[in-house]
Design a protein around this motif. Structure first.
Motif, PDB file in Angstrom:
ATOM      1  N   VAL A 422       1.055  -1.277  -0.540  1.00 58.86           N
ATOM      2  CA  VAL A 422      -0.099   0.197   0.010  1.00 58.86           C
ATOM      3  C   VAL A 422       0.615   1.611  -0.050  1.00 58.86           C
ATOM      4  CG1 VAL A 422      -1.922  -1.036   1.083  1.00 58.86           C
ATOM      5  CG2 VAL A 422       0.292   0.129   2.604  1.00 58.86           C
ATOM      6  N   ALA A 423       0.605   2.088  -0.475  1.00 57.90           N
ATOM      7  CA  ALA A 423       0.786   3.499   0.072  1.00 57.90           C
ATOM      8  C   ALA A 423       0.264   4.340  -0.087  1.00 57.90           C
ATOM      9  CB  ALA A 423       1.177   3.802  -1.571  1.00 57.90           C
ATOM     10  N   TRP A 424       0.576   5.805   0.491  1.00 59.58           N
ATOM     11  CA  TRP A 424      -0.025   6.839   1.131  1.00 59.58           C
ATOM     12  C   TRP A 424       0.389   8.324   1.379  1.00 59.58           C
ATOM     13  CZ3 TRP A 424       2.225   2.874   3.528  1.00 59.58           C
ATOM     14  CH2 TRP A 424       2.729   3.394   4.790  1.00 59.58           C
ATOM     15  N   ALA A 425      -0.690   9.478   0.533  1.00 58.10           N
ATOM     16  CA  ALA A 425       0.251  10.608   0.580  1.00 58.10           C
ATOM     17  C   ALA A 425      -1.151  11.180   1.015  1.00 58.10           C
ATOM     18  CB  ALA A 425       0.080  10.982  -0.991  1.00 58.10           C
ATOM     19  N   GLN A 426      -2.009  10.817   1.820  1.00 59.54           N
ATOM     20  CA  GLN A 426      -3.604  12.086   2.446  1.00 59.54           C
ATOM     21  C   GLN A 426      -3.489  13.059   1.909  1.00 59.54           C
ATOM     22  OE1 GLN A 426      -2.092   9.348   4.463  1.00 59.54           O
ATOM     23  NE2 GLN A 426      -2.737   8.161   6.164  1.00 59.54           N
ATOM     24  N   HIS A 427      -4.501  13.059   1.520  1.00 61.43           N
ATOM     25  CA  HIS A 427      -5.069  15.035   1.088  1.00 61.43           C
ATOM     26  C   HIS A 427      -4.060  14.898  -0.375  1.00 61.43           C
ATOM     27  CE1 HIS A 427      -8.393  17.271   1.829  1.00 61.43           C
ATOM     28  NE2 HIS A 427      -7.579  18.437   1.772  1.00 61.43           N
ATOM     29  N   ARG A 428      -3.028  14.265  -0.241  1.00 64.20           N
ATOM     30  CA  ARG A 428      -2.610  15.077  -1.829  1.00 64.20           C
ATOM     31  C   ARG A 428      -2.802  13.895  -3.525  1.00 64.20           C
ATOM     32  NH1 ARG A 428       0.626  15.376   2.753  1.00 64.20           N
ATOM     33  NH2 ARG A 428       1.498  13.949   1.666  1.00 64.20           N
ATOM     34  N   GLY A 429      -3.158  12.619  -2.099  1.00 62.53           N
ATOM     35  CA  GLY A 429      -3.216  11.385  -3.358  1.00 62.53           C
ATOM     36  C   GLY A 429      -1.834  11.073  -4.272  1.00 62.53           C
ATOM     37  N   VAL A 430      -2.325   9.299  -3.747  1.00 68.22           N
ATOM     38  CA  VAL A 430      -1.039   8.798  -4.284  1.00 68.22           C
ATOM     39  C   VAL A 430      -0.881   9.002  -5.880  1.00 68.22           C
ATOM     40  CG1 VAL A 430      -0.377   6.613  -4.855  1.00 68.22           C
ATOM     41  CG2 VAL A 430      -1.141   7.086  -2.668  1.00 68.22           C
ATOM     42  N   GLY A 431      -0.119   9.101  -6.776  1.00 69.30           N
ATOM     43  CA  GLY A 431       1.105   9.285  -8.069  1.00 69.30           C
ATOM     44  C   GLY A 431       1.020   8.188  -8.986  1.00 69.30           C
ATOM     45  N   LYS A 432       1.523   7.572  -8.480  1.00 69.10           N
ATOM     46  CA  LYS A 432       2.377   6.453  -8.611  1.00 69.10           C
ATOM     47  C   LYS A 432       3.187   5.964  -7.803  1.00 69.10           C
ATOM     48  CE  LYS A 432       6.581   8.770 -10.575  1.00 69.10           C
ATOM     49  NZ  LYS A 432       7.832   9.328 -12.278  1.00 69.10           N
ATOM     50  N   VAL A 433       3.661   5.156  -7.787  1.00 68.15           N
ATOM     51  CA  VAL A 433       4.513   3.940  -6.802  1.00 68.15           C
ATOM     52  C   VAL A 433       5.559   3.473  -7.593  1.00 68.15           C
ATOM     53  CG1 VAL A 433       4.480   2.214  -5.400  1.00 68.15           C
ATOM     54  CG2 VAL A 433       2.055   3.673  -5.539  1.00 68.15           C
ATOM     55  N   GLU A 434       6.573   3.242  -7.257  1.00 66.19           N
ATOM     56  CA  GLU A 434       7.901   1.923  -8.230  1.00 66.19           C
ATOM     57  C   GLU A 434       8.455   0.951  -6.788  1.00 66.19           C
ATOM     58  OE1 GLU A 434       8.971   5.637 -11.225  1.00 66.19           O
ATOM     59  OE2 GLU A 434       8.686   6.444  -9.499  1.00 66.19           O
ATOM     60  N   VAL A 435       8.940   0.665  -8.148  1.00 64.92           N
ATOM     61  CA  VAL A 435       9.282  -0.543  -6.995  1.00 64.92           C
ATOM     62  C   VAL A 435      11.065  -0.921  -8.132  1.00 64.92           C
ATOM     63  CG1 VAL A 435       9.774  -3.314  -7.168  1.00 64.92           C
ATOM     64  CG2 VAL A 435       7.525  -2.369  -6.196  1.00 64.92           C
ATOM     65  N   LYS A 436      11.713  -1.643  -7.016  1.00 66.34           N
ATOM     66  CA  LYS A 436      13.581  -1.417  -7.734  1.00 66.34           C
ATOM     67  C   LYS A 436      13.825  -3.304  -6.919  1.00 66.34           C
ATOM     68  CE  LYS A 436      17.267   0.349  -6.062  1.00 66.34           C
ATOM     69  NZ  LYS A 436      18.147   1.462  -5.624  1.00 66.34           N
ATOM     70  N   ILE A 437      14.391  -3.692  -7.659  1.00 69.45           N
ATOM     71  CA  ILE A 437      14.363  -4.912  -7.664  1.00 69.45           C
ATOM     72  C   ILE A 437      16.461  -5.276  -7.667  1.00 69.45           C
ATOM     73  CG2 ILE A 437      14.628  -7.112  -7.193  1.00 69.45           C
ATOM     74  CD1 ILE A 437      11.360  -7.718  -8.717  1.00 69.45           C
ATOM     75  N   ASP A 438      16.803  -5.411  -6.651  1.00 68.76           N
ATOM     76  CA  ASP A 438      18.544  -5.285  -7.025  1.00 68.76           C
ATOM     77  C   ASP A 438      18.349  -3.461  -6.811  1.00 68.76           C
ATOM     78  OD1 ASP A 438      18.735  -7.913  -5.425  1.00 68.76           O
ATOM     79  OD2 ASP A 438      18.636  -8.659  -7.334  1.00 68.76           O
ATOM     80  N   ASP A 439      20.439  -3.852  -8.098  1.00 68.35           N
ATOM     81  CA  ASP A 439      20.557  -2.515  -8.409  1.00 68.35           C
ATOM     82  C   ASP A 439      19.771  -2.626  -9.945  1.00 68.35           C
ATOM     83  OD1 ASP A 439      21.807  -1.734  -6.149  1.00 68.35           O
ATOM     84  OD2 ASP A 439      23.259  -3.814  -7.001  1.00 68.35           O
ATOM     85  N   GLY A 440      18.731  -2.753 -10.465  1.00 65.12           N
ATOM     86  CA  GLY A 440      17.934  -2.293 -11.074  1.00 65.12           C
ATOM     87  C   GLY A 440      17.106  -0.588 -11.156  1.00 65.12           C
ATOM     88  N   VAL A 441      16.286  -0.727 -12.133  1.00 66.16           N
ATOM     89  CA  VAL A 441      15.443   0.316 -12.493  1.00 66.16           C
ATOM     90  C   VAL A 441      14.564   0.341 -11.720  1.00 66.16           C
ATOM     91  CG1 VAL A 441      16.787   1.173 -14.398  1.00 66.16           C
ATOM     92  CG2 VAL A 441      14.756   0.329 -14.415  1.00 66.16           C
TER      93      VAL A 441
END
Ligand SMILES: Nc1nc2c(c(=O)[nH]1)N[C@H]1C(S)=C(S)[C@@H](COP(=O)(O)O)O[C@H]1N2
Ligand SMILES: [Mo]
Length: 507
Positions: A422-441
């Motif tokens: 889950v991701a949160w940015a209350q009252h601003r709204g979540v725009g995007k969530v990104e994941v990085k695995i090891d030293d990837g992008v």
């Protein structure tokens, strides 16, 4: 042997006192139980850094650890009283009187204390002193008395049995008193109330990702899984029939309303995610629920304003206070006096019968449970509980994301799986969530349903897990394009920040 017996006299006297006090408190004022009264005072007096350390070290067990420590300290001092009872009975009695007196003082000095709150400690004092004097007498007889040069063996034998019997009796009665107190306190449940419907209801909650992504937090947190944070060792039991909500301070006309009057006002229903400022990166002090309540501005408008207040100071039934910036309260967000949570009345632990909910602010500056008073004032004139302890005055919730699956340090089979959370940015709204695995992008994840800017957002990323040890990180960005703060910060004074990283083994 004699020493041990004497120490035991003191310990049993203390146990009897604590138990008697607890039982009496269950009828008079549960929070005034001696150990709890001292524990609550210790909570209030603990310096902020120590409190932070305790929360980080013990988490939700912090209260149990505190009560255990108070109990252990009391029993240790009581053992000293027992030892003193042999030669210096007045001192021994004095020590018990002092300990129970301290508990009584602690109970009386609680912010919302009444005179009756001293009664449990007085009961503890009486029981403690009586048991000490009585058991010390039995112990003396068990050793045949001090000045009896030649004790008759048979008398000593019965004396020993007499002491053991007395000790056992005290222990059993104390245990029964504690159980009785617990049962009585537990039997006092909040009255069931029929909640009116909202004039302005929330849209039906969309189907969350939990059906498809195993291990992800459900879109709505069930009430019994919702985190609980407060300073209370005993959950306040509020009688809804006599409860009132007062609005006072810099107002044109002070207002007092009953629960019936409050719930007869227009009700809104909103999905809002709450977060505690003590939540560490990746932590569990966050929950998302549907709240039913009256707009806070509607309540305040009944009283009007005079002068230029900048703070809404809210007070709970136990005297605990929270300050909320008035500018935030009035900026159009859905701040409310909530009376319902997830389709039911508020539970006792979540603030029955009414609490504040302020979307976008951490709980300690906008979510007063067991609310009973709203005061318009200024930051210059009044400070709330946590602000007095150097926490931030305005504390918007920081944008953040949490990895729910895979679990930290878990071992998972190789192959197709999903990283999710889950991701949160209350009252601003979540725009995007990104994941990085090891030293990837940084890879964009798929977001779950949008329940509004005040609500958290589920996210997931399909992952083809290869054998080995892997590091997974997550970061969220709000709708305005502001990425979460990557610098590590502790919860004090305005909330934690930093990127969560989880290590997993794939086999
Ligand atoms: N009366 C009272 N209200 C309180 C608190 C408290 O200690 N006493 N703690 C606050 C904090 S720090 C948080 S994070 C939220 C937690 O609400 P919850 O226990 O319903 O999750 O309640 C807030 N309201
Ligand atoms: Mo909190």
């Amino acid at each position: 042997m004699t020493r041990l017996r004497l120490a035991l006299c003191g310990i049993l006297a203390a146990m009897a006192g604590i138990a008697a006090g607890h039982l009496v408190a269950a009828f008079v004022s549960p929070a005034a139980s001696p150990v709890l009264a001292i524990g609550s005072t210790v909570i209030d007096l603990t310096p902020t850094p120590v409190k932070e350390w305790a929360i980080a070290r013990f988490g939700t067990a912090d209260k149990a650890v505190l009560q255990g420590s108070v109990l252990a300290g009391t029993l240790a001092l009581a053992a000293v009283a027992g030892l003193l009872s042999r030669r210096r009975m007045p001192f021994a009695v004095g020590l018990i009187v002092l300990l129970t007196g301290l508990a009584g003082a602690a109970a009386l000095l609680r912010p919302a204390a009444a005179v009756r709150d001293v009664v449990p400690s007085l009961a503890a004092m009486a029981a403690g002193v009586a048991v000490l004097v009585w058991l010390a007498g039995l112990a003396r007889r068990a050793t045949g008395g001090e000045d009896q040069a030649a004790a008759i063996p048979r008398t000593v034998g019965t004396g020993r049995r007499g002491f053991l019997g007395g000790a056992l009796g005290v222990a059993v009665l104390s245990a029964l008193a504690v159980v009785g107190g617990q049962l009585r306190a537990g039997a006092q449940r909040a009255k069931q109330i029929a909640l009116p419907r909202a004039q302005d209801p929330a849209k039906p909650l969309p189907k969350g990702l939990e059906a498809t992504v195993k291990g992800i937090s459900p879109l709505r947190t069930p009430t019994d899984k919702f985190y609980r944070v407060d300073t209370n060792l005993v959950v306040p039991q509020v009688d809804v029939d006599t409860w009132t909500l007062e609005v006072d301070g810099m107002v044109e006309r002070p207002v007092t309303m009953t629960f019936a009057e409050l719930s007869a006002m227009p009700l809104i229903e909103r999905d809002i995610t709450m977060t505690c400022v003590s939540n560490e990166v990746g932590g569990g002090y966050i929950g998302a629920a549907r709240w039913l309540g009256v707009r806070l501005t509607d309540v305040l408008d009944r009283a009007g304003v005079t002068g230029a207040p900048d703070q809404l100071l809210s007070t709970a039934v136990d005297g605990f206070t929270i300050s909320t910036p008035l500018s935030v309260v009035r900026d159009g967000r859905d701040a409310m006096v909530a009376i319902g949570m997830n389709g039911a009345q508020l539970s006792d632990t979540h603030g029955f019968p009414a609490r504040l909910i302020t979307p976008g602010l951490y709980g300690f500056v906008g979510a007063t449970k067991w609310l009973t008073k709203l005061t318009l004032t200024t930051y210059a004139a009044d400070q709330a509980y946590w602000t007095k302890r150097q926490w931030a005055t305005d504390a918007p919730i920081k944008t953040s994301a949490r990895i729910d699956t895979p679990a930290p340090l878990s071992t998972i089979p190789a192959g197709r799986t999903a990283v999710g959370g889950v991701a949160w940015a209350q009252h601003r709204g979540v725009g995007k969530v990104e994941v990085k695995i090891d030293d990837g992008v940084w890879q964009a994840t798929k977001l779950g349903p949008d329940v509004g800017v005040d609500y958290w957002r589920q996210w997931f990323l399909p992952w083809d897990a290869r054998p080995g040890l892997h590091r997974i990180s997550v970061r969220a960005t709000d709708l305005a394009g502001r990425a979460q703060i990557t610098e590590r910060a502790t919860p004090f004074p305005s909330g934690s920040s930093g990127i969560q990283e989880v290590v997993v083994t794939v086999t």
